[in-house]
Design a protein around this motif. Sequence first.
Motif, short mmCIF file in Angstrom:
data_model
loop_
_atom_site.label_atom_id
_atom_site.label_comp_id
_atom_site.label_asym_id
_atom_site.label_seq_id
_atom_site.Cartn_x
_atom_site.Cartn_y
_atom_site.Cartn_z
N VAL A 198 11.65 -8.65 9.94
CA VAL A 198 10.43 -9.24 10.09
C VAL A 198 9.51 -8.22 10.89
O VAL A 198 8.42 -7.73 10.30
N GLY A 199 10.21 -7.54 11.80
CA GLY A 199 9.37 -6.40 12.52
C GLY A 199 9.10 -5.14 11.56
O GLY A 199 8.11 -4.61 11.60
N ASP A 200 10.38 -4.74 10.95
CA ASP A 200 10.09 -3.56 10.29
C ASP A 200 9.26 -3.87 8.94
O ASP A 200 8.38 -2.85 8.31
N ARG A 201 9.25 -4.98 8.39
CA ARG A 201 8.43 -5.30 7.22
C ARG A 201 7.02 -5.69 7.52
O ARG A 201 5.97 -5.27 6.64
N LEU A 202 6.59 -6.56 8.56
CA LEU A 202 5.65 -7.25 8.87
C LEU A 202 5.02 -6.18 9.64
O LEU A 202 3.32 -6.19 9.63
N LEU A 203 5.34 -6.21 10.83
CA LEU A 203 4.67 -5.40 11.93
C LEU A 203 4.41 -3.96 11.98
O LEU A 203 3.34 -3.28 12.10
N GLU A 204 5.81 -3.11 11.72
CA GLU A 204 5.63 -1.94 11.70
C GLU A 204 4.64 -1.20 10.77
O GLU A 204 3.98 -0.05 11.36
N PRO A 205 4.38 -1.57 9.75
CA PRO A 205 3.27 -0.88 8.92
C PRO A 205 1.85 -1.00 9.02
O PRO A 205 1.08 -0.17 8.88
N ILE A 206 1.58 -1.82 10.15
CA ILE A 206 0.13 -2.18 10.45
C ILE A 206 -0.02 -2.19 11.80
O ILE A 206 -1.28 -1.96 12.17
N VAL A 207 0.83 -1.95 12.79
CA VAL A 207 0.66 -2.02 14.24
C VAL A 207 -0.24 -0.72 14.46
O VAL A 207 -1.36 -1.00 15.26
N ASP A 208 -0.18 0.57 14.09
CA ASP A 208 -0.98 1.62 14.34
C ASP A 208 -2.62 1.30 14.28
O ASP A 208 -3.55 1.58 14.99
N GLY A 209 -2.69 1.00 12.95
CA GLY A 209 -4.15 0.69 12.51
C GLY A 209 -4.76 -0.36 13.32
O GLY A 209 -6.05 -0.30 13.70
N HIS A 210 -4.08 -1.35 13.51
CA HIS A 210 -4.74 -2.53 14.54
C HIS A 210 -5.33 -2.00 15.77
O HIS A 210 -6.10 -2.45 16.51
N LEU A 225 12.11 -11.19 21.83
CA LEU A 225 10.83 -10.83 22.30
C LEU A 225 11.25 -9.40 22.38
O LEU A 225 10.22 -8.61 22.13
N GLU A 226 12.20 -9.11 23.08
CA GLU A 226 12.44 -7.57 23.20
C GLU A 226 12.43 -6.82 21.91
O GLU A 226 11.81 -5.42 21.66
N GLU A 227 12.88 -7.13 20.83
CA GLU A 227 13.01 -6.69 19.42
C GLU A 227 11.49 -6.64 18.94
O GLU A 227 11.08 -5.52 18.47
N LEU A 228 10.66 -7.73 19.14
CA LEU A 228 9.19 -7.88 18.77
C LEU A 228 8.39 -6.74 19.77
O LEU A 228 7.65 -5.78 18.87
N SER A 229 8.75 -6.55 20.50
CA SER A 229 8.03 -5.84 21.68
C SER A 229 8.39 -4.07 21.16
O SER A 229 7.49 -3.31 21.22
N SER A 230 9.54 -3.89 20.94
CA SER A 230 9.82 -2.53 20.38
C SER A 230 9.10 -2.00 19.01
O SER A 230 8.70 -0.94 18.84
N ALA A 274 9.71 -0.24 26.58
CA ALA A 274 10.47 1.10 27.11
C ALA A 274 11.50 1.65 26.03
O ALA A 274 11.76 2.99 25.94
N GLN A 275 12.08 0.64 25.24
CA GLN A 275 13.10 1.15 24.27
C GLN A 275 12.44 1.76 23.16
O GLN A 275 13.14 2.91 22.74
N ALA A 276 11.34 1.28 22.68
CA ALA A 276 10.51 2.14 21.47
C ALA A 276 10.04 3.60 21.93
O ALA A 276 10.21 4.66 21.39
N ALA A 277 9.67 3.88 23.42
CA ALA A 277 9.55 5.08 24.03
C ALA A 277 10.42 6.16 24.06
O ALA A 277 10.50 7.16 23.59
N LEU A 278 11.75 5.31 24.54
CA LEU A 278 13.07 6.09 24.47
C LEU A 278 13.43 6.67 23.15
O LEU A 278 13.80 8.01 22.83
N ASP A 279 13.42 5.72 22.20
CA ASP A 279 13.61 6.06 20.65
C ASP A 279 12.56 7.16 20.23
O ASP A 279 13.28 8.29 19.63
#
Length: 379
Positions: free
Chosen positions: A22-34, A76-81, A254-259
């Motif tokens: 869900v995160g990769d398909r639904l969230l990842e493509p639109i997060v930067d724009g919003h 929640l951690e997965e969503l937040s990343s 923090a995990q997203a920033a590390l990655d």
Amino acid sequence: MPVDRLLPSDEAHDLIDLVRDVGDRLLEPIVDGHEKAETYPEGVFGALGEAGLLGLPYPEEYDGGGQPYEVYLQVLEELSSRWASVAVAVSVHGLACFPLFTYGTDEQKQRWLPDLLNGRLIGAYSLSEPQAGSDAAAVACRAKAVDGGYSVTGTKSWITHGGIADVYNAFVRTGEGAKGISCLLVPRDTDGLEFGRPEEKMGLHAVPTTAASYSDAFVGADRLLGAQGQGLQIAFSALDSGRLGIAACATGLAQAALDAAVDYAKERETFGKAIIDHQGLSFLLADMAAAVDSARATYLDAARRRDAGRDYSRAAATAKLVATDAAMKVTTDAVQVLGGNGYTRDFRVERFMREAKIMQIFEGTNQIQRLVIGRSLAK
């Protein structure tokens, strides 16, 4: 890179796989724009509800997911990343369900809880006021007893999902002193309730934070959660769970920033080799990874105490303190790894750094967490 998670069941592993999809398909493509346009992602929370991700730690009999907190927090951690704004709003929604589930009557739970847990209704938490943030006992928004319910007048502030959420846990003054505060479940369309314009925040731009103004707003007596005067007890018990939600969100950020920092360090070359192969930089990344791992271990310890029915107030405060301080440090170091690029909006790490700051503030500032921990030591 996906986190190698130690989960308690095959069902939990399948759930994490679902969340990643869900995160990769639904969230990842639109997060930067919003986030850049500061626009609300219409339909996202409905989709998360349909996927069963908005009521995970609550019983299946009310349309919840029946998952232990240990698993819910890792969701929640997965969503937040992928998207911190969305993950924080999901955490606040879970927090808003707590008073109804824990203190509501059977009739109240049957009436409202299923729609909250399956996502047909979105909940929000309304405790803070302009002069009552860390000092929750200073709540001044007043609910006067009238025929059939309460007439509410006053102002609430810093409401995540304000104006969009369907129902609000409003903590209002029904008497004097710390035992004169009560909790009402207020619908958004209540006459006399208006929401202010969204705050112009440093980060978390996609989900609005607003004030609410009550002017002789009538709220029925059937919407009182718990006993009159029990509001602070309700608020504080809910915040223990809410702090764990924010700890998980901070860890995901923090995990997203590390990655992002590791990926950049593998590609960027100086003096003939990738910068990750320079010892000074690799040590910085190692400290960042240790901070993320420590944050995760701390919130999981607190969650397991909660799942075991043990007291976890101090552990929740510790998790919130450790994880959000780690997120601030790791995101700041990620900007440093990217150098000048990290200071531009062409890369996500500058947004991560801005988003991390608020996590040290809401659900009780980290100074309040230290106060909670210190008081536990004094007992």
